[in-house]
Design a protein around this motif. Structure first.
Motif, PDB file in Angstrom:
ATOM      1  N   HIS A  43       0.810  -1.221   0.000  1.00 34.64           N
ATOM      2  CA  HIS A  43       0.000   0.000   0.000  1.00 34.64           C
ATOM      3  C   HIS A  43       0.846   1.276   0.000  1.00 34.64           C
ATOM      4  O   HIS A  43       0.314   2.369   0.249  1.00 34.64           O
ATOM      5  CB  HIS A  43      -0.928   0.010   1.217  1.00 34.64           C
ATOM      6  CG  HIS A  43      -1.957  -1.084   1.194  1.00 34.64           C
ATOM      7  ND1 HIS A  43      -3.145  -0.982   0.500  1.00 34.64           N
ATOM      8  CD2 HIS A  43      -1.953  -2.319   1.763  1.00 34.64           C
ATOM      9  CE1 HIS A  43      -3.843  -2.087   0.649  1.00 34.64           C
ATOM     10  NE2 HIS A  43      -3.141  -2.916   1.415  1.00 34.64           N
ATOM     11  N   LEU A  44       2.128   1.164  -0.285  1.00 34.91           N
ATOM     12  CA  LEU A  44       2.969   2.362  -0.284  1.00 34.91           C
ATOM     13  C   LEU A  44       4.073   2.251  -1.320  1.00 34.91           C
ATOM     14  O   LEU A  44       4.371   1.181  -1.845  1.00 34.91           O
ATOM     15  CB  LEU A  44       3.554   2.605   1.116  1.00 34.91           C
ATOM     16  CG  LEU A  44       4.485   1.546   1.735  1.00 34.91           C
ATOM     17  CD1 LEU A  44       5.933   1.697   1.271  1.00 34.91           C
ATOM     18  CD2 LEU A  44       4.426   1.616   3.260  1.00 34.91           C
ATOM     19  N   ARG A  45       4.680   3.388  -1.611  1.00 34.54           N
ATOM     20  CA  ARG A  45       5.889   3.468  -2.443  1.00 34.54           C
ATOM     21  C   ARG A  45       6.958   4.165  -1.629  1.00 34.54           C
ATOM     22  O   ARG A  45       6.702   5.181  -0.987  1.00 34.54           O
ATOM     23  CB  ARG A  45       5.607   4.261  -3.729  1.00 34.54           C
ATOM     24  CG  ARG A  45       4.616   3.626  -4.674  1.00 34.54           C
ATOM     25  CD  ARG A  45       5.185   2.397  -5.368  1.00 34.54           C
ATOM     26  NE  ARG A  45       6.411   2.679  -6.106  1.00 34.54           N
ATOM     27  CZ  ARG A  45       6.437   3.196  -7.351  1.00 34.54           C
ATOM     28  NH1 ARG A  45       5.296   3.510  -7.966  1.00 34.54           N
ATOM     29  NH2 ARG A  45       7.588   3.396  -7.961  1.00 34.54           N
ATOM     30  N   TYR A  46       8.164   3.620  -1.679  1.00 29.12           N
ATOM     31  CA  TYR A  46       9.256   4.155  -0.873  1.00 29.12           C
ATOM     32  C   TYR A  46      10.507   4.330  -1.720  1.00 29.12           C
ATOM     33  O   TYR A  46      10.831   3.488  -2.566  1.00 29.12           O
ATOM     34  CB  TYR A  46       9.563   3.213   0.297  1.00 29.12           C
ATOM     35  CG  TYR A  46      10.878   3.517   0.997  1.00 29.12           C
ATOM     36  CD1 TYR A  46      10.970   4.550   1.926  1.00 29.12           C
ATOM     37  CD2 TYR A  46      12.023   2.770   0.706  1.00 29.12           C
ATOM     38  CE1 TYR A  46      12.171   4.840   2.554  1.00 29.12           C
ATOM     39  CE2 TYR A  46      13.235   3.051   1.336  1.00 29.12           C
ATOM     40  CZ  TYR A  46      13.295   4.082   2.256  1.00 29.12           C
ATOM     41  OH  TYR A  46      14.489   4.366   2.868  1.00 29.12           O
ATOM     42  N   THR A  47      11.205   5.445  -1.494  1.00 31.26           N
ATOM     43  CA  THR A  47      12.495   5.661  -2.136  1.00 31.26           C
ATOM     44  C   THR A  47      13.286   6.669  -1.310  1.00 31.26           C
ATOM     45  O   THR A  47      12.783   7.232  -0.334  1.00 31.26           O
ATOM     46  CB  THR A  47      12.316   6.164  -3.583  1.00 31.26           C
ATOM     47  OG1 THR A  47      13.575   6.146  -4.255  1.00 31.26           O
ATOM     48  CG2 THR A  47      11.767   7.592  -3.616  1.00 31.26           C
ATOM     49  N   ARG A  48      14.529   6.883  -1.695  1.00 31.67           N
ATOM     50  CA  ARG A  48      15.365   7.940  -1.110  1.00 31.67           C
ATOM     51  C   ARG A  48      15.725   8.891  -2.246  1.00 31.67           C
ATOM     52  O   ARG A  48      15.972   8.450  -3.361  1.00 31.67           O
ATOM     53  CB  ARG A  48      16.612   7.339  -0.464  1.00 31.67           C
ATOM     54  CG  ARG A  48      16.300   6.258   0.539  1.00 31.67           C
ATOM     55  CD  ARG A  48      17.547   5.559   1.026  1.00 31.67           C
ATOM     56  NE  ARG A  48      18.208   6.343   2.052  1.00 31.67           N
ATOM     57  CZ  ARG A  48      19.529   6.455   2.190  1.00 31.67           C
ATOM     58  NH1 ARG A  48      20.340   5.855   1.330  1.00 31.67           N
ATOM     59  NH2 ARG A  48      20.044   7.169   3.168  1.00 31.67           N
ATOM     60  N   ALA A  49      15.746  10.185  -1.959  1.00 33.66           N
ATOM     61  CA  ALA A  49      15.911  11.139  -3.052  1.00 33.66           C
ATOM     62  C   ALA A  49      16.583  12.415  -2.557  1.00 33.66           C
ATOM     63  O   ALA A  49      16.593  12.719  -1.362  1.00 33.66           O
ATOM     64  CB  ALA A  49      14.554  11.474  -3.664  1.00 33.66           C
ATOM     65  N   LYS A  50      17.114  13.173  -3.524  1.00 34.48           N
ATOM     66  CA  LYS A  50      17.684  14.491  -3.248  1.00 34.48           C
ATOM     67  C   LYS A  50      16.705  15.606  -3.602  1.00 34.48           C
ATOM     68  O   LYS A  50      16.800  16.711  -3.075  1.00 34.48           O
ATOM     69  CB  LYS A  50      18.984  14.680  -4.023  1.00 34.48           C
ATOM     70  CG  LYS A  50      20.119  13.769  -3.584  1.00 34.48           C
ATOM     71  CD  LYS A  50      21.429  14.160  -4.227  1.00 34.48           C
ATOM     72  CE  LYS A  50      21.962  15.466  -3.675  1.00 34.48           C
ATOM     73  NZ  LYS A  50      22.366  15.342  -2.250  1.00 34.48           N
ATOM     74  N   HIS A  51      15.781  15.314  -4.531  1.00 35.38           N
ATOM     75  CA  HIS A  51      14.817  16.329  -4.970  1.00 35.38           C
ATOM     76  C   HIS A  51      13.438  15.689  -5.111  1.00 35.38           C
ATOM     77  O   HIS A  51      13.307  14.597  -5.685  1.00 35.38           O
ATOM     78  CB  HIS A  51      15.235  16.935  -6.305  1.00 35.38           C
ATOM     79  CG  HIS A  51      14.221  17.870  -6.890  1.00 35.38           C
ATOM     80  ND1 HIS A  51      14.073  19.166  -6.461  1.00 35.38           N
ATOM     81  CD2 HIS A  51      13.280  17.679  -7.859  1.00 35.38           C
ATOM     82  CE1 HIS A  51      13.093  19.750  -7.146  1.00 35.38           C
ATOM     83  NE2 HIS A  51      12.599  18.869  -7.997  1.00 35.38           N
ATOM     84  N   VAL A  52      12.425  16.363  -4.594  1.00 43.21           N
ATOM     85  CA  VAL A  52      11.040  15.917  -4.727  1.00 43.21           C
ATOM     86  C   VAL A  52      10.193  17.091  -5.196  1.00 43.21           C
ATOM     87  O   VAL A  52      10.351  18.224  -4.719  1.00 43.21           O
ATOM     88  CB  VAL A  52      10.480  15.364  -3.396  1.00 43.21           C
ATOM     89  CG1 VAL A  52       8.981  15.135  -3.480  1.00 43.21           C
ATOM     90  CG2 VAL A  52      11.186  14.062  -3.019  1.00 43.21           C
ATOM     91  N   GLU A  53       9.312  16.803  -6.127  1.00 49.56           N
ATOM     92  CA  GLU A  53       8.360  17.809  -6.612  1.00 49.56           C
ATOM     93  C   GLU A  53       6.944  17.361  -6.297  1.00 49.56           C
ATOM     94  O   GLU A  53       6.562  16.227  -6.598  1.00 49.56           O
ATOM     95  CB  GLU A  53       8.519  18.014  -8.118  1.00 49.56           C
ATOM     96  CG  GLU A  53       7.618  19.099  -8.686  1.00 49.56           C
ATOM     97  CD  GLU A  53       7.824  19.314 -10.175  1.00 49.56           C
ATOM     98  OE1 GLU A  53       7.162  20.206 -10.739  1.00 49.56           O
ATOM     99  OE2 GLU A  53       8.639  18.577 -10.778  1.00 49.56           O
ATOM    100  N   LEU A  54       6.168  18.244  -5.676  1.00 49.00           N
ATOM    101  CA  LEU A  54       4.759  18.003  -5.385  1.00 49.00           C
ATOM    102  C   LEU A  54       3.926  18.974  -6.200  1.00 49.00           C
ATOM    103  O   LEU A  54       4.211  20.173  -6.222  1.00 49.00           O
ATOM    104  CB  LEU A  54       4.464  18.216  -3.894  1.00 49.00           C
ATOM    105  CG  LEU A  54       5.336  17.479  -2.879  1.00 49.00           C
ATOM    106  CD1 LEU A  54       5.000  17.947  -1.474  1.00 49.00           C
ATOM    107  CD2 LEU A  54       5.143  15.972  -2.999  1.00 49.00           C
ATOM    108  N   SER A  55       2.898  18.472  -6.862  1.00 48.79           N
ATOM    109  CA  SER A  55       2.061  19.359  -7.675  1.00 48.79           C
ATOM    110  C   SER A  55       0.617  18.890  -7.636  1.00 48.79           C
ATOM    111  O   SER A  55       0.326  17.709  -7.432  1.00 48.79           O
ATOM    112  CB  SER A  55       2.565  19.405  -9.120  1.00 48.79           C
ATOM    113  OG  SER A  55       2.571  18.111  -9.699  1.00 48.79           O
ATOM    114  N   SER A  56      -0.293  19.829  -7.843  1.00 45.22           N
ATOM    115  CA  SER A  56      -1.716  19.524  -7.848  1.00 45.22           C
ATOM    116  C   SER A  56      -2.465  20.669  -8.512  1.00 45.22           C
ATOM    117  O   SER A  56      -1.969  21.800  -8.583  1.00 45.22           O
ATOM    118  CB  SER A  56      -2.228  19.325  -6.414  1.00 45.22           C
ATOM    119  OG  SER A  56      -3.616  19.071  -6.398  1.00 45.22           O
TER     120      SER A  56
END
Length: 296
Positions: free
Chosen positions: A248-261
């Motif tokens: 029921h989830l997605r997991y990762t490690r990152a340096k940059h994340v973009e949220l949009s809606s």
């Protein structure tokens, strides 16, 4: 080193200054006390001192909860000769829980502390040192502040109930280092520099404060009975290792994340709510000088 104790000036935090002054009695070092006047005032004040005295070593000691620690850190990002420390006041000071075994309750322990550097998450033009929440979790924080201001003693329970019943479906697109993590909707997402949010939820169990990466966990929308089954594992930090939860989830490690809606996104940044339809979040590697108190 000149120490400045930045105390949360909110009315319900009125016991902090007498406790600080009691501990300062008899200690011989350079210090002053500043009491904030409202939300954002700590960052304004810290920035002012940094701009006026760029060559003087200052340690700004955040005396309050997670919000005070965030505001102090936000004022010294990438500043030379400027340091922050934290004294534990408030039941939701989640940042200090990243350092078990350290004495965040006594000034003497702070005076015998050690220097480390920690990452910071830059969120548009704001910063987070601990955890960012989006979706249902963020609405718990948002309504919690509203109910607290209204004087409800059970404000957190009311906020949790309202968020669970009304905000399990949120239209937000999450992209981490160019990889799309969901389709159209999510229940919630956590971006962890630190490990704990909400006082007890081990939302980012593998987070490290100085590794140059954030822990990104996106929960899909789900039925209430499924959430009830997952919630205890999420509280205990077992959700990333449990087969049922991982479905029921997605997991990762990152340096940059973009949220949009195409709608407004309520984002909880170390417990404080900011609102926009688009967020860019980046890891600033070792951008804050933190003085850790001595061990217990």
């Amino acid at each position: 080193m000149h120490y400045i104790f930045v105390i949360n000036g909110r009315e319900d935090k009125s016991s902090i200054r007498p406790e600080i002054e009691k501990q300062l009695a008899g200690l011989d070092f350079h210090y002053e006390i500043y009491v904030t006047t409202g939300i954002g005032d700590a960052t304004r004040y810290v920035n002012l001192i940094c701009d006026l005295y760029p060559k003087i070593e200052h340690c700004f000691v955040a005396c309050g909860g997670s919000g005070t620690a965030n505001e102090v850190a936000s004022g010294i990002v990438n500043r030379e000769n400027k340091y922050m420390a934290v004294m534990r006041f408030g039941i939701t000071n989640d940042f200090v829980k990243c350092f078990p075994g350290r004495d965040f309750d006594h000034i003497r322990a702070l005076m015998n502390g050690t220097l480390t550097k920690i990452d910071v998450l830059k969120v548009n033009e704001s910063y987070a040192i601990n955890v960012i929440n989006i979706g249902m979790d963020a609405m718990v924080a948002y309504f919690g502040e509203i109910f607290h201001a209204a004087g409800y003693k059970d404000g957190f329970k009311r906020a949790l109930a309202r968020a669970v019943l009304g905000y399990r479906i949120n239209r937000v697109r999450v992209v981490a280092d160019g990889k799309v993590l969901n389709r159209k909707y999510i229940m919630q997402a956590t971006l962890g520099n630190g490990k704990i949010c909400g006082g007890e939820y081990l939302c980012s169990p593998h987070a490290v404060l100085d590794d140059g990466l954030m822990e990104v966990c996106v929960f899909k929308t789900m039925l209430l009975l499924t959430l009830i089954r997952i919630l205890p594992k999420y509280r205990n930090g077992q959700h990333l290792d449990d087969d049922f939860c991982r479905h029921h989830l997605r997991y990762t490690r990152a340096k940059h994340v973009e949220l949009s809606s195409d709608r407004l996104i309520y984002l909880s940044l170390d417990g404080e709510t900011i609102i926009s339809s688009h967020f860019n979040i980046d890891v600033l590697d070792k951008a804050v000088n933190l003085i850790l108190p001595a061990e217990l």
